[in-house]
Design a protein around this motif. Structure first.
Motif, short mmCIF file in Angstrom:
data_model
loop_
_atom_site.label_atom_id
_atom_site.label_comp_id
_atom_site.label_asym_id
_atom_site.label_seq_id
_atom_site.Cartn_x
_atom_site.Cartn_y
_atom_site.Cartn_z
N UNK A 91 0.83 -1.20 0.00
CA UNK A 91 0.00 0.00 0.00
C UNK A 91 0.87 1.25 0.00
N UNK A 92 0.39 2.34 -0.61
CA UNK A 92 1.14 3.60 -0.54
C UNK A 92 1.19 4.08 0.90
N UNK A 93 2.34 4.61 1.30
CA UNK A 93 2.50 5.02 2.69
C UNK A 93 1.80 6.35 2.93
N UNK A 94 1.08 6.43 4.03
CA UNK A 94 0.40 7.66 4.45
C UNK A 94 1.24 8.26 5.57
N UNK A 95 1.83 9.42 5.31
CA UNK A 95 2.81 9.97 6.24
C UNK A 95 2.22 10.92 7.28
N UNK A 96 0.98 11.33 7.10
CA UNK A 96 0.36 12.23 8.08
C UNK A 96 -1.02 11.73 8.46
N UNK A 97 -1.50 12.21 9.60
CA UNK A 97 -2.85 11.84 10.03
C UNK A 97 -2.89 11.30 11.45
N UNK A 98 -2.13 11.92 12.36
CA UNK A 98 -2.13 11.52 13.77
C UNK A 98 -2.89 12.59 14.55
N UNK A 99 -3.94 12.17 15.23
CA UNK A 99 -4.82 13.12 15.89
C UNK A 99 -5.00 12.81 17.38
N UNK A 100 -5.26 13.86 18.14
CA UNK A 100 -5.86 13.72 19.45
C UNK A 100 -7.36 13.89 19.23
N UNK A 135 1.62 16.70 27.87
CA UNK A 135 2.94 16.66 27.23
C UNK A 135 2.99 15.37 26.42
N UNK A 136 3.03 15.51 25.10
CA UNK A 136 2.88 14.37 24.19
C UNK A 136 4.19 14.10 23.47
N UNK A 137 4.61 12.83 23.48
CA UNK A 137 5.80 12.39 22.75
C UNK A 137 5.41 11.18 21.90
N UNK A 138 5.74 11.25 20.60
CA UNK A 138 5.36 10.17 19.68
C UNK A 138 6.55 9.83 18.79
N UNK A 139 6.88 8.54 18.75
CA UNK A 139 7.89 8.02 17.81
C UNK A 139 7.16 7.24 16.73
N UNK A 140 7.49 7.52 15.46
CA UNK A 140 6.85 6.86 14.32
C UNK A 140 7.79 5.83 13.71
N UNK A 141 7.26 4.64 13.40
CA UNK A 141 8.08 3.59 12.81
C UNK A 141 7.28 2.83 11.76
N UNK A 142 7.97 2.37 10.72
CA UNK A 142 7.32 1.59 9.67
C UNK A 142 8.33 0.69 8.99
#
Length: 217
Positions: free
Chosen positions: A71-80, A146-153
């Protein structure tokens, strides 16, 4: 046992479950149930509910990874996201992940120069996880997160720096209309966490002031 805001608890003497939404005097906590009502109860009269963790076998993981790689990678779209009706009382907070990344999320509550951990968990790609509950009647006192997010794929993608930000939902934010979220399959208030920060840069700032400098006569 030491409890924290957002913990799911069960009453020892009654068939009631809810989440801790406040700490009060004399060892009393406020527990808000699904109806949105906050019930005061002694700490000794509740017990922590340990949720069932989702497990998948190796074959399912392998199949999912194989499908995702095509699938094509979707790089954005992280929400609270916030779900709930103000008239019902209870607000539920979620991390909603529309992106192709697996997320490692840590969320703390800030107080001055100190933080208290609320949530630390993995959020799968195109999935959502609840991390907090509160009452709409106290929206003016909702915490700063205070939000910290690491993205991996496992797919090839542009390297992403960790997301680190502080965020607080204000009463005026809830005046906006809800968005229909396809992943949660309901309407929620959504606040984008991976929106690129606008940076006009020193050169653009310099050009701005030069272009607006009054002409000398």
């Amino acid at each position: 046992m030491k409890y924290k805001i957002g913990d799911l608890v069960r009453f020892v003497d009654e068939p009631i479950e809810g989440r801790i939404t406040s700490f009060q005097n004399n060892d009393i906590v406020g527990v808000t149930d699904e109806s949105g009502f906050e019930i005061p109860v002694l700490v000794s009269k509740i017990t922590l509910v340990h949720g069932n963790m989702r497990h998948v076998d190796d074959e399912e993981v392998k199949t999912t990874s194989s499908l995702a790689s095509n699938l094509p990678i979707v790089e954005r779209g992280i929400y609270l996201g916030i779900e709930g009706e103000q008239r019902d009382g209870l607000a539920k907070f979620f991390i909603v992940n529309h992106a192709s990344f697996e997320l490692l999320v840590s969320i703390s509550e800030t107080s001055g120069n100190k933080v208290t951990g609320l949530f630390a968990e993995k959020v799968p790609r195109q999935d959502f996880v609840q991390f907090y509950t509160a009452n709409f009647s106290t929206v003016g006192k909702w915490p700063t997160f205070h939000i910290q997010i690491i993205r991996a794929s496992m797919q090839a993608h542009t390297a992403k720096a960790p997301i680190v930000k502080e965020f607080r939902v204000k009463p005026l934010d809830l005046i906006q209309s809800k968005d229909n979220d396809e992943i949660m399959d309901t309407k929620i208030w959504r606040f984008e966490l991976d929106k690129p920060e606008e940076n006009i840069g020193l050169d653009k700032l310099k050009d701005h002031f030069i272009s607006h400098r009054p002409n000398k006569r």
